[in-house]
Design a protein around this motif. Structure first.
Motif, PDB file in Angstrom:
ATOM      1  N   LEU A 327       0.906  -1.199  -0.143  1.00 37.19           N
ATOM      2  CA  LEU A 327       0.105   0.075  -0.154  1.00 37.19           C
ATOM      3  C   LEU A 327       0.792   1.226  -0.123  1.00 37.19           C
ATOM      4  O   LEU A 327       2.064   1.315   0.526  1.00 37.19           O
ATOM      5  CB  LEU A 327      -0.867  -0.093   1.213  1.00 37.19           C
ATOM      6  CG  LEU A 327      -2.171  -0.873   1.103  1.00 37.19           C
ATOM      7  CD1 LEU A 327      -2.730  -1.110   2.622  1.00 37.19           C
ATOM      8  CD2 LEU A 327      -3.093  -0.758   0.226  1.00 37.19           C
ATOM      9  N   TYR A 328       0.131   2.424  -0.488  1.00 35.32           N
ATOM     10  CA  TYR A 328       1.091   3.634  -0.536  1.00 35.32           C
ATOM     11  C   TYR A 328       0.265   4.462   0.014  1.00 35.32           C
ATOM     12  O   TYR A 328      -1.167   4.679   0.240  1.00 35.32           O
ATOM     13  CB  TYR A 328       1.215   4.103  -1.783  1.00 35.32           C
ATOM     14  CG  TYR A 328       2.401   3.064  -2.664  1.00 35.32           C
ATOM     15  CD1 TYR A 328       3.566   3.491  -2.366  1.00 35.32           C
ATOM     16  CD2 TYR A 328       2.018   1.952  -3.083  1.00 35.32           C
ATOM     17  CE1 TYR A 328       4.656   2.694  -3.063  1.00 35.32           C
ATOM     18  CE2 TYR A 328       2.959   1.192  -3.719  1.00 35.32           C
ATOM     19  CZ  TYR A 328       4.213   1.277  -3.714  1.00 35.32           C
ATOM     20  OH  TYR A 328       5.222   0.550  -4.216  1.00 35.32           O
ATOM     21  N   ALA A 329       0.937   5.791   0.706  1.00 36.35           N
ATOM     22  CA  ALA A 329       0.101   6.805   1.336  1.00 36.35           C
ATOM     23  C   ALA A 329       0.643   8.141   0.910  1.00 36.35           C
ATOM     24  O   ALA A 329       1.654   8.314   0.596  1.00 36.35           O
ATOM     25  CB  ALA A 329       0.410   6.803   2.938  1.00 36.35           C
ATOM     26  N   VAL A 330      -0.181   9.171   0.874  1.00 40.88           N
ATOM     27  CA  VAL A 330      -0.029  10.492   0.736  1.00 40.88           C
ATOM     28  C   VAL A 330      -0.551  11.432   1.662  1.00 40.88           C
ATOM     29  O   VAL A 330      -1.331  11.188   2.365  1.00 40.88           O
ATOM     30  CB  VAL A 330      -0.568  10.998  -0.726  1.00 40.88           C
ATOM     31  CG1 VAL A 330       0.111  10.103  -1.803  1.00 40.88           C
ATOM     32  CG2 VAL A 330      -2.016  10.741  -1.030  1.00 40.88           C
ATOM     33  N   ARG A 331      -0.090  12.451   1.633  1.00 35.31           N
ATOM     34  CA  ARG A 331      -0.729  13.533   2.765  1.00 35.31           C
ATOM     35  C   ARG A 331      -2.288  13.833   2.166  1.00 35.31           C
ATOM     36  O   ARG A 331      -2.412  13.898   0.907  1.00 35.31           O
ATOM     37  CB  ARG A 331      -0.077  14.842   2.644  1.00 35.31           C
ATOM     38  CG  ARG A 331       1.164  14.924   3.478  1.00 35.31           C
ATOM     39  CD  ARG A 331       1.974  16.515   3.828  1.00 35.31           C
ATOM     40  NE  ARG A 331       0.968  17.063   4.517  1.00 35.31           N
ATOM     41  CZ  ARG A 331       0.815  17.154   5.908  1.00 35.31           C
ATOM     42  NH1 ARG A 331       1.613  16.467   6.349  1.00 35.31           N
ATOM     43  NH2 ARG A 331       0.061  17.967   6.395  1.00 35.31           N
ATOM     44  N   CYS A 332      -3.198  13.811   2.986  1.00 37.03           N
ATOM     45  CA  CYS A 332      -4.519  13.962   2.465  1.00 37.03           C
ATOM     46  C   CYS A 332      -4.825  15.089   1.889  1.00 37.03           C
ATOM     47  O   CYS A 332      -5.579  15.393   1.071  1.00 37.03           O
ATOM     48  CB  CYS A 332      -5.425  13.978   4.168  1.00 37.03           C
ATOM     49  SG  CYS A 332      -5.480  12.299   4.581  1.00 37.03           S
ATOM     50  N   ASP A 333      -4.123  16.626   2.131  1.00 37.92           N
ATOM     51  CA  ASP A 333      -4.471  17.565   1.568  1.00 37.92           C
ATOM     52  C   ASP A 333      -3.444  17.898  -0.033  1.00 37.92           C
ATOM     53  O   ASP A 333      -3.669  18.687  -0.421  1.00 37.92           O
ATOM     54  CB  ASP A 333      -4.094  18.981   2.245  1.00 37.92           C
ATOM     55  CG  ASP A 333      -2.620  18.667   3.007  1.00 37.92           C
ATOM     56  OD1 ASP A 333      -1.829  17.781   2.192  1.00 37.92           O
ATOM     57  OD2 ASP A 333      -2.256  19.715   3.867  1.00 37.92           O
ATOM     58  N   LYS A 334      -2.910  16.620  -0.202  1.00 40.33           N
ATOM     59  CA  LYS A 334      -2.140  16.638  -1.532  1.00 40.33           C
ATOM     60  C   LYS A 334      -2.985  16.698  -2.768  1.00 40.33           C
ATOM     61  O   LYS A 334      -3.956  15.870  -2.664  1.00 40.33           O
ATOM     62  CB  LYS A 334      -1.165  15.590  -1.447  1.00 40.33           C
ATOM     63  CG  LYS A 334      -0.156  15.592  -2.756  1.00 40.33           C
ATOM     64  CD  LYS A 334       0.902  14.306  -2.566  1.00 40.33           C
ATOM     65  CE  LYS A 334       1.867  14.327  -4.030  1.00 40.33           C
ATOM     66  NZ  LYS A 334       2.433  15.917  -4.203  1.00 40.33           N
ATOM     67  N   GLU A 335      -2.707  17.471  -3.783  1.00 35.92           N
ATOM     68  CA  GLU A 335      -3.421  17.402  -4.948  1.00 35.92           C
ATOM     69  C   GLU A 335      -3.082  16.049  -5.643  1.00 35.92           C
ATOM     70  O   GLU A 335      -1.838  16.104  -6.028  1.00 35.92           O
ATOM     71  CB  GLU A 335      -3.107  18.599  -5.698  1.00 35.92           C
ATOM     72  CG  GLU A 335      -3.905  20.018  -5.154  1.00 35.92           C
ATOM     73  CD  GLU A 335      -3.899  21.003  -6.088  1.00 35.92           C
ATOM     74  OE1 GLU A 335      -3.378  20.944  -7.345  1.00 35.92           O
ATOM     75  OE2 GLU A 335      -4.314  22.138  -5.852  1.00 35.92           O
ATOM     76  N   LEU A 336      -3.787  15.506  -6.293  1.00 36.94           N
ATOM     77  CA  LEU A 336      -3.420  13.982  -7.061  1.00 36.94           C
ATOM     78  C   LEU A 336      -4.007  14.070  -8.610  1.00 36.94           C
ATOM     79  O   LEU A 336      -4.899  14.701  -8.697  1.00 36.94           O
ATOM     80  CB  LEU A 336      -3.861  12.930  -6.324  1.00 36.94           C
ATOM     81  CG  LEU A 336      -3.589  12.606  -4.928  1.00 36.94           C
ATOM     82  CD1 LEU A 336      -4.409  11.464  -4.387  1.00 36.94           C
ATOM     83  CD2 LEU A 336      -1.938  12.319  -4.979  1.00 36.94           C
ATOM     84  N   PRO A 337      -2.977  13.707  -9.452  1.00 34.04           N
ATOM     85  CA  PRO A 337      -3.715  13.587 -10.857  1.00 34.04           C
ATOM     86  C   PRO A 337      -4.491  12.574 -10.950  1.00 34.04           C
ATOM     87  O   PRO A 337      -4.550  11.655 -10.456  1.00 34.04           O
ATOM     88  CB  PRO A 337      -2.161  13.570 -11.475  1.00 34.04           C
ATOM     89  CG  PRO A 337      -1.275  12.733 -10.622  1.00 34.04           C
ATOM     90  CD  PRO A 337      -1.523  13.397  -9.262  1.00 34.04           C
TER      91      PRO A 337
END
Length: 407
Positions: A327-337
């Motif tokens: 699994l992978y994680a990002v900051r919840c407020d990060k914009e994603l393509p």
């Protein structure tokens, strides 16, 4: 409750060059006798439970139940069967025996058999079991069977014949397995489901060699059309997932908009379609002209699963960090393509809201996961089936996808 049909795919997807190999599953002869009932579409409410592949310590959402709406189908005939949702795997209740005994089953598109636990399995807790001594229509059959539940293990038991009701439809003298040993089945003791009813694509002249549950329904003349479709309720980071509905024999016009895009199956043993491209923010996921391969649509897989190399590259393109279990994680407020799967001349897009499936503080887990074994195939699981309304056309050997509508 933790269980998943994801590991069943290991057998189907193990060879990246030859595609998905046929799964060696012990088939059950399904004898269906229609009881003079009218053709119908059957609505089955569904619920969810936590799958093994998406495994994070301490994650547990409150159960939610979506009450079935009025039965409105495009063919005008329907019957409700409730499906509960408890986290991520969807299960619903059927009736076995006479009088009917309520058993909760997973409706899995990657399996081709039907089994329920019986009283000799020695189960306790939340499980419901089938008591043959209380059924006036039960007929025991000789012999023992061993059924694979993928990498979760196996179950063993005997064959029998009895009546099985899904909504208002009854399969009389239906042959299935009543399991008396689940000791080799991992993570089953606290599961929210009791048995498995397979909705695989196999037929009697296919890899399994005997009629499958869906084939039995069609041969018995119980369905208006040889198709089924899932509607899965909305999920949110805060509240988990709502329940949904399985329709056997038709589709529900209230749950989709626009037209279906139909794609023929490219395998005889699974709900696999040709995948033309995968792009991230408009950029191809694979370099050059590398072929993408196939995509399997699977009701027992919670996320979007892909080859390890593809998923690693995708994570790098969106700026995600590896966690556990692929699994992978990002900051919840990060914009994603956007992530786009192209198939059948159509693009199926997932935006940032679609891709974030679980909040852990300031971090959000992405709904994309590595398969964990070598393959060129993608698996479009429940994350795909929640956003898009999918009909499985068993008769025409194709899948139809339309824009899903949420209440």
């Amino acid at each position: 409750a933790q269980a998943s049909a994801h590991f069943h795919l290991r057998a189907l997807l193990r060879d990246s060059r030859s595609g998905m190999a046929a799964l060696a599953v012990l088939g059950l002869v399904l004898v269906v006798q229609a009881l003079g009932m009218a053709l119908a579409s059957i609505r089955v409410p569904i619920a969810t439970s936590m799958p093994r592949r998406l495994q994070l310590p301490g994650f547990q959402k409150e159960n939610a139940f979506l009450k079935p709406s009025a039965p409105i189908t495009e063919n005008g005939s329907a019957a409700n069967v409730p499906l509960d949702v408890q986290n991520f795997l969807y299960h619903g209740k059927i009736q076995v025996g006479t009088p009917g005994q309520s058993i909760s089953v997973l409706f899995l598109t990657s399996f081709n058999y039907f089994w329920v636990p019986n009283v000799d399995a020695g189960l306790t807790g939340n499980h419901s079991v089938f008591d043959a001594s209380q059924s006036s229509t039960h007929v025991p059959l000789p012999g023992r069977v061993v059924l694979s539940v993928g990498s979760l293990g196996v179950v063993t038991g005997g064959l029998c014949r009895d009546d099985v009701s899904i909504g208002s439809l009854t399969l009389a003298n239906y042959t299935f397995a009543e399991v008396d040993n689940t000791g080799l089945l991992q993570r089953y003791e606290n599961a929210a489901w009791d048995g498995i009813l397979g909705l695989g694509v196999a037929r009697s002249n296919g890899a399994v060699g005997v009629p499958t549950p869906m084939e039995a329904l069609v041969q018995g003349g119980l369905l208006d059309k040889p198709i089924f479709a899932f509607h899965l309720g909305r999920c949110s980071l805060e509240d988990g997932c709502l329940g949904g509905e399985l329709v056997l024999g038709g589709v529900e016009a209230e749950h989709y908009s626009g037209d279906f895009t139909f794609m023929n199956l490219v395998r005889d043993d699974s709900w696999a379609i040709q995948l033309d491209a995968v792009t991230v923010g408009g950029r191809p996921l694979r370099k050059g002209a590398a072929p993408v391969g196939v995509a399997v649509v699977d009701s027992g897989v919670p996320l979007l699963l892909g080859p390890e190399e593809d998923v690693t590259r995708l994570a790098r393109m969106v700026g995600a960090s590896a966690t556990v279990n692929g699994l992978y994680a990002v900051r919840c407020d990060k914009e994603l393509p956007s992530l786009v799967f192209s198939a059948g001349g159509r693009d199926f897009s997932f935006n940032a809201e679609d891709l974030r499936v679980l909040r852990l503080g300031d971090l959000c887990i992405l709904g994309v996961q590595s398969l964990g074994f070598q393959s060129d195939a993608w698996v479009l699981g429940l994350a795909f089936m929640r956003k898009y309304y999918v009909q499985f056309d068993w008769g025409a050997r194709r899948i139809g996808v339309a824009e899903g509508k949420q209440a």
